[in-house]
Scaffold this motif. Structure first.
Motif, PDB file in Angstrom:
ATOM      1  N   TYR A   1       4.317  -5.415  -6.358  1.00  0.00           N
ATOM      2  CA  TYR A   1       4.302  -6.160  -7.712  1.00  0.00           C
ATOM      3  C   TYR A   1       3.457  -7.379  -7.908  1.00  0.00           C
ATOM      4  CZ  TYR A   1      10.042  -6.330  -7.987  1.00  0.00           C
ATOM      5  OH  TYR A   1      11.232  -5.889  -8.085  1.00  0.00           O
ATOM      6  N   GLY A   2       2.356  -6.868  -7.242  1.00  0.00           N
ATOM      7  CA  GLY A   2       0.911  -7.208  -7.460  1.00  0.00           C
ATOM      8  C   GLY A   2       0.431  -8.524  -7.016  1.00  0.00           C
ATOM      9  N   TYR A   3       1.677  -8.564  -5.318  1.00  0.00           N
ATOM     10  CA  TYR A   3       1.300  -9.546  -4.954  1.00  0.00           C
ATOM     11  C   TYR A   3       0.708 -10.127  -3.831  1.00  0.00           C
ATOM     12  CZ  TYR A   3       5.149 -12.617  -6.392  1.00  0.00           C
ATOM     13  OH  TYR A   3       6.454 -13.192  -7.108  1.00  0.00           O
ATOM     14  N   THR A   4       0.063 -10.992  -3.694  1.00  0.00           N
ATOM     15  CA  THR A   4      -0.768 -11.017  -2.233  1.00  0.00           C
ATOM     16  C   THR A   4      -0.108 -11.446  -0.904  1.00  0.00           C
ATOM     17  OG1 THR A   4      -3.307 -11.729  -3.038  1.00  0.00           O
ATOM     18  CG2 THR A   4      -2.572 -12.427  -0.930  1.00  0.00           C
ATOM     19  N   VAL A   5      -0.307 -10.243  -0.677  1.00  0.00           N
ATOM     20  CA  VAL A   5       1.175 -10.978   0.697  1.00  0.00           C
ATOM     21  C   VAL A   5       0.292 -11.580   2.199  1.00  0.00           C
ATOM     22  CG1 VAL A   5       3.053  -9.207   2.293  1.00  0.00           C
ATOM     23  CG2 VAL A   5       2.062  -8.717  -0.369  1.00  0.00           C
ATOM     24  N   GLU A   6       0.559 -12.329   3.089  1.00  0.00           N
ATOM     25  CA  GLU A   6       0.157 -13.244   3.515  1.00  0.00           C
ATOM     26  C   GLU A   6       1.532 -12.677   4.625  1.00  0.00           C
ATOM     27  OE1 GLU A   6      -0.569 -17.215   5.053  1.00  0.00           O
ATOM     28  OE2 GLU A   6      -1.651 -17.178   2.905  1.00  0.00           O
ATOM     29  N   LEU A   7       1.083 -12.153   6.103  1.00  0.00           N
ATOM     30  CA  LEU A   7       2.217 -12.361   7.179  1.00  0.00           C
ATOM     31  C   LEU A   7       1.423 -13.518   8.212  1.00  0.00           C
ATOM     32  CD1 LEU A   7       4.449 -11.100   8.446  1.00  0.00           C
ATOM     33  CD2 LEU A   7       2.813  -9.024   9.099  1.00  0.00           C
ATOM     34  N   ASN A   8       2.142 -13.657   8.581  1.00  0.00           N
ATOM     35  CA  ASN A   8       1.880 -14.927   9.593  1.00  0.00           C
ATOM     36  C   ASN A   8       3.209 -14.229  10.717  1.00  0.00           C
ATOM     37  OD1 ASN A   8       0.071 -17.021   8.339  1.00  0.00           O
ATOM     38  ND2 ASN A   8       1.773 -17.171   6.910  1.00  0.00           N
TER      39      ASN A   8
ATOM     40  N   PHE B   1      -0.229 -11.105 -11.014  1.00  0.00           N
ATOM     41  CA  PHE B   1      -0.992 -12.155 -11.462  1.00  0.00           C
ATOM     42  C   PHE B   1      -1.960 -12.840  -9.918  1.00  0.00           C
ATOM     43  CE2 PHE B   1       2.262 -12.213 -14.678  1.00  0.00           C
ATOM     44  CZ  PHE B   1       1.137 -12.988 -15.063  1.00  0.00           C
ATOM     45  N   GLU B   2      -3.178 -12.646 -10.171  1.00  0.00           N
ATOM     46  CA  GLU B   2      -4.467 -13.313  -8.728  1.00  0.00           C
ATOM     47  C   GLU B   2      -3.171 -14.538  -8.351  1.00  0.00           C
ATOM     48  OE1 GLU B   2      -8.162 -11.896 -10.916  1.00  0.00           O
ATOM     49  OE2 GLU B   2      -7.867 -14.442 -10.267  1.00  0.00           O
ATOM     50  N   TYR B   3      -3.215 -15.639  -8.724  1.00  0.00           N
ATOM     51  CA  TYR B   3      -1.962 -16.634  -7.980  1.00  0.00           C
ATOM     52  C   TYR B   3      -0.853 -16.232  -7.362  1.00  0.00           C
ATOM     53  CZ  TYR B   3       0.832 -17.172 -12.480  1.00  0.00           C
ATOM     54  OH  TYR B   3       1.501 -17.161 -13.434  1.00  0.00           O
ATOM     55  N   SER B   4      -0.501 -15.291  -7.505  1.00  0.00           N
ATOM     56  CA  SER B   4       1.404 -14.875  -6.794  1.00  0.00           C
ATOM     57  C   SER B   4       1.072 -14.659  -5.445  1.00  0.00           C
ATOM     58  CB  SER B   4       1.707 -14.328  -7.891  1.00  0.00           C
ATOM     59  OG  SER B   4       2.038 -13.997  -9.577  1.00  0.00           O
TER      60      SER B   4
ATOM     61  N   LEU C   1      10.094 -13.037  -7.809  1.00  0.00           N
ATOM     62  CA  LEU C   1       9.575 -12.026  -8.005  1.00  0.00           C
ATOM     63  C   LEU C   1       9.568 -11.018  -9.736  1.00  0.00           C
ATOM     64  CD1 LEU C   1      10.938  -9.032  -5.319  1.00  0.00           C
ATOM     65  CD2 LEU C   1       8.533 -10.380  -4.889  1.00  0.00           C
ATOM     66  N   LYS C   2      10.354 -11.220  -9.839  1.00  0.00           N
ATOM     67  CA  LYS C   2       9.943 -10.968 -11.394  1.00  0.00           C
ATOM     68  C   LYS C   2       9.535 -12.627 -12.582  1.00  0.00           C
ATOM     69  CE  LYS C   2      15.141  -8.656 -11.123  1.00  0.00           C
ATOM     70  NZ  LYS C   2      16.351  -8.909 -12.295  1.00  0.00           N
ATOM     71  N   ARG C   3       9.150 -13.427 -11.893  1.00  0.00           N
ATOM     72  CA  ARG C   3       8.895 -14.516 -12.638  1.00  0.00           C
ATOM     73  C   ARG C   3       7.376 -14.617 -11.777  1.00  0.00           C
ATOM     74  NH1 ARG C   3      12.943 -18.908 -13.371  1.00  0.00           N
ATOM     75  NH2 ARG C   3      14.362 -18.008 -14.215  1.00  0.00           N
ATOM     76  N   HIS C   4       6.964 -13.881 -11.318  1.00  0.00           N
ATOM     77  CA  HIS C   4       5.532 -14.203 -10.327  1.00  0.00           C
ATOM     78  C   HIS C   4       5.756 -15.756  -9.427  1.00  0.00           C
ATOM     79  CE1 HIS C   4       4.174  -9.724 -11.390  1.00  0.00           C
ATOM     80  NE2 HIS C   4       5.075 -10.015 -12.616  1.00  0.00           N
TER      81      HIS C   4
END
Length: 204
Positions: A83-90, A5-8, A56-59
């Motif tokens: 899982y199709g997530y956008t991953v943002e690292l700080n 999902f794009e918002y995940s 993760l399972k529920r996005h």
């Protein structure tokens, strides 16, 4: 196969011991979805893993504090990308291992979590190498120096690492030199390619 999902969004606050990850999260909380969607290193380990797997399972978009000097935390970042997530690292860093040790000492005196000094120094020494192992699994990364408050000094987007300061910062300059060699990035990209292929095969 999990449906992306794009918002995940998986927001990571990372760095080695004593760099100020918890303080950064404290500043982040008012801007995040909800406090309960933030998992810190102070949380019970088993509960943290259970919550992470559930989100993760529920996005669900959530934030987790990680120490990428730990292999299990690096493996988590790699797995989340599947899982199709956008991953943002700080990512937060300090030049001096001695400063990290001193900050941890003061934290422990206030009743906070303690980490043995030899372990802190060992992790600090390898932190840039460890960061480069996970960067290719991140959609974007923001690099902060915490010598005197959180100052963004670099970023990583579209497989490109850029410095955002002309000021000499030892850890950042070392990271940039390592990155330009491309050795770590190419190795991890190669591995990520086959991780994705294996994941698709498993879903058939």
């Amino acid at each position: 196969m999990a449906i992306p999902f794009e918002y995940s969004r998986f927001t990571i606050v990372a760095g080695t011991d004593g760099v100020g990850k918890s303080s950064f999260i404290g500043a982040l909380i008012p801007h995040y979805i909800h406090r309960r969607l933030i998992i810190t290193e102070d949380d019970n380990k088993d509960e943290a893993e259970e919550r992470t797997n559930t989100y993760l399972k529920r996005h669900v978009s959530f934030c987790r504090e990680l120490n990428i000097s730990k292999k299990e935390d690096r493996e988590l970042i790699k797995s989340v990308s599947r899982y199709g997530y956008t991953v943002e690292l700080n990512y937060i860093a300090l030049n001096s291992a001695d400063e990290c040790v001193e900050r941890i000492k003061k934290r422990a005196e206030r009743g906070g979590r303690n980490v043995l000094a030899p372990l802190v120094r060992m992790r600090h020494k390898s932190c840039n190498k460890d960061l480069l192992k996970v960067l290719p699994y991140c959609t974007e990364a923001y690099l902060y120096d915490n010598e005197n408050g959180f100052v963004q000094v670099g970023e990583y987007k579209y497989d490109v690492l850029k410095k955002r300061t002309d000021k000499p910062i030892e850890w950042l300059d070392d990271l940039h030199r390592r990155y330009k060699s491309r050795m770590y990035i190419q190795q991890v990209k190669f591995k990520r390619k086959f991780d994705i292929i294996d994941n698709l095969k498993d879903s058939d």
